[in-house]
Scaffold this active site. Structure first.
Site, PDB file in Angstrom:
ATOM      1  N   THR A 162       0.823  -1.084   0.061  1.00 46.31           N
ATOM      2  CA  THR A 162      -0.014   0.165  -0.007  1.00 46.31           C
ATOM      3  C   THR A 162       0.868   1.205   0.242  1.00 46.31           C
ATOM      4  O   THR A 162       0.688   2.275  -0.685  1.00 46.31           O
ATOM      5  CB  THR A 162      -0.966   0.042   0.999  1.00 46.31           C
ATOM      6  OG1 THR A 162      -1.603  -1.285   1.168  1.00 46.31           O
ATOM      7  CG2 THR A 162      -1.875   1.393   1.424  1.00 46.31           C
TER       8      THR A 162
ATOM      9  N   HIS B  19       1.916   1.925  -3.371  1.00 38.48           N
ATOM     10  CA  HIS B  19       0.946   2.438  -4.455  1.00 38.48           C
ATOM     11  C   HIS B  19       0.831   4.024  -3.760  1.00 38.48           C
ATOM     12  O   HIS B  19       0.727   4.853  -4.954  1.00 38.48           O
ATOM     13  CB  HIS B  19      -0.499   1.963  -4.021  1.00 38.48           C
ATOM     14  CG  HIS B  19      -0.659   0.533  -4.431  1.00 38.48           C
ATOM     15  ND1 HIS B  19      -0.860   0.304  -5.841  1.00 38.48           N
ATOM     16  CD2 HIS B  19      -0.758  -0.778  -3.947  1.00 38.48           C
ATOM     17  CE1 HIS B  19      -0.920  -1.185  -5.866  1.00 38.48           C
ATOM     18  NE2 HIS B  19      -0.867  -1.722  -5.047  1.00 38.48           N
TER      19      HIS B  19
END
EC number: 1.1.1.103
Length: 351
Positions: free
Chosen positions: A41, A44
Site C-alpha cells: 500500500t 501504491h
C-alpha cells in the site's frame, strides 16, 4: 519530529524533520516508533497511482506497519503501561455498528486506516486508540512485530479454512503469499503449490517449504497455464483438485486458473485486490460447489493472538525480512520494494 510524508500529488515520498508530535486523548496511547515495514500500500502511495489519487489526502504521514514503545497514555487507558513494547491494528473502526457490537470489527463499514486516512506510522511518534494497541511478547523481536499487519493478513486468509492434510494452491508470491506458505506448512498442509512471475520470490517460497513454486510468466494463454498446472499436479501425485485456494494476486488469469483446478467442494480465500474488473467462470463455482470468502485485514483480535501463539510455538518468519535499513535510507528501501527483489523491508527509526 521526523516523518515520511506524502507532500505533493505526484510520485515520491518526502522526509520532514519538523512534523508536530501528535496529541493524544483520554483513551489514546502515544507510541515512540522503533521499526516500520514498507507495505505494498505504501508503494501504491509512493507511485501515486489512481487508487492513491482517489484516496490519500495530501499532506499525509504514511505507513501502518510498526513496532514501538508506549511513552505516554491518556487517563482512561488501563490496558497498557508506559514502557510496554507494542504494535497495533491499523484499521480504526467505529465501535458502534452492528458488526462492531457483534465482535466482528474487521467488518466495520466505517473503517479508516492509519497512514491512509489519518496520520500514519512513518514517524518518530504515533497516536493510536488503546483498544487498537497490541502488546509484543518478549520472545518476539521488534523486526517481526513490525510485520504483524501483513502476517495477520496471511493468517486470516490461510486459516479461514482447515489446512491440515490438505492440498493448497497459493496464487501470488508477494510477502503475504510467502508468509502463507510458512503458515500452511506449519499447520500441516500436505502439498503446497504457489504461482507467480517473480523468480526471486518463487525461490523464497521453495526455501519456505512450498512443494512446487511455478513461474507462470512463460505461458501465453489460459489453456497453456491450466495444462501446465495439471501436469504439476500429476507430477506431485495429486489425483484430485486443490482443497484450499489462497488468492493473493488480484490477477484475473490466476483466479480463473484457480477455479479450474479446485476440487469439488473446495474452499477459496480471496485477499488479492484487482486493479480492474475480474471475470470468473460462475459455472465452475456453482457446479463444483466452491466456497468463496473475501478477506479484508485481520480479525480483531483473534488473528493477532493466533499469529503470536504460532510464532511462540516455533513458526519462523524471520526469513521473510530480507532488508534492514535506517530511516535515512528510506529512498533505497522504496527502490528495493519497487524492484520486487525482496521480501519485507524494515526501516529502523533509532537515532
Amino acid at each position: 519530529m521526523k516523518a515520511l510524508a506524502k507532500l505533493k500529488k505526484q510520485p515520491g515520498i518526502w522526509i520532514i524533520n519538523d512534523a508536530p508530535i501528535p496529541e493524544y486523548g483520554y483513551n489514546d496511547v502515544l507510541i515512540k516508533i522503533k521499526k516500520t515495514a514498507i507495505c505494498g500500500t505504501d508503494l501504491h502511495i509512493y507511485n501515486w497511482d489512481k487508487w492513491s489519487q482517489n484516496t490519500i489526502p495530501v499532506p499525509m504521514i504514511t505507513g501502518h506497519e510498526f513496532a514501538g514503545e508506549v511513552v505516554a497514555k491518556g487517563d482512561g487507558v488501563t490496558s497498557v503501561d508506559i514502557g510496554d513494547r507494542v504494535s497495533g491494528e491499523g484499521h480504526l473502526v467505529c465501535g458502534q455498528c452492528r458488526n462492531c457490537r457483534a465482535g466482528k470489527r474487521h467488518l466495520c463499514r466505517k473503517t479508516i486506516g492509519i497512514g491512509v486516512n489519518v496520520q500514519g506510522a512513518f514517524a518518530e511518534y504515533l497516536v493510536m486508540p488503546a483498544v487498537n494497541v497490541f502488546k509484543i511478547p518478549d520472545s518476539i523481536s521488534d523486526d517481526i512485530a513490525s510485520t504483524f499487519d501483513p502476517m495477520g493478513n496471511a493468517i486470516h486468509t490461510a486459516l479461514s479454512f482447515n489446512l491440515t492434510g490438505e492440498d493448497v494452491l497459493i496464487t501470488g508470491a508477494g510477502p503475504i503469499g510467502l508468509m502463507a506458505v510458512k503458515i500452511a506448512r506449519f499447520c500441516g498442509a500436505r502439498r503446497i503449490v504457489i504461482t507467480d512471475i517473480n523468480e526471486y520470490r518463487l525461490q523464497m517460497a521453495r526455501d519456505f517449504g512450498a512443494t512446487v513454486a511455478l513461474n507462470v510468466a512463460p505461458f501465453k494463454n489460459q489453456d497453456e497455464l491450466v495444462k501446465q498446472m495439471r501436469k504439476v499436479m500429476s507430477d506431485i501425485g495429486m489425483t484430485e483438485g486443490f482443497d484450499v485456494g489462497l488468492e493473493m494476486s488480484g490477477i484475473n488469469s490466476a483466479i480463473s486458473m484457480m477455479l479450474d483446478v479446485m476440487n469439488h467442494g473446495g474452499k477459496l480465500s480471496l485477499l488479492g485486490i484487482s486493479a480492474g474488473d475480474i471475470s470468473v467462470d460462475w459455472g465452475a463455482i456453482l457446479f463444483k460447489g466452491l466456497t468463496l470468502k473475501g478477506i479484508y485485514g485481520r480479525e480483531m483480535f483473534e488473528t493477532w493472538y493466533l499469529m503470536t501463539s504460532m510464532l511462540q510455538a516455533g513458526m519462523d518468519m524471520n526469513p521473510i525480512i530480507t532488508h534492514r535499513l535506517h530511516i535515512d535510507e528510506f529512498q533505497k528501501g522504496f527502490e528495493i520494494m519497487k524492484s520486487g527483489q525482496c521480501g519485507k523491508v524494515i526501516l529502523d527509526w533509532s537515532s
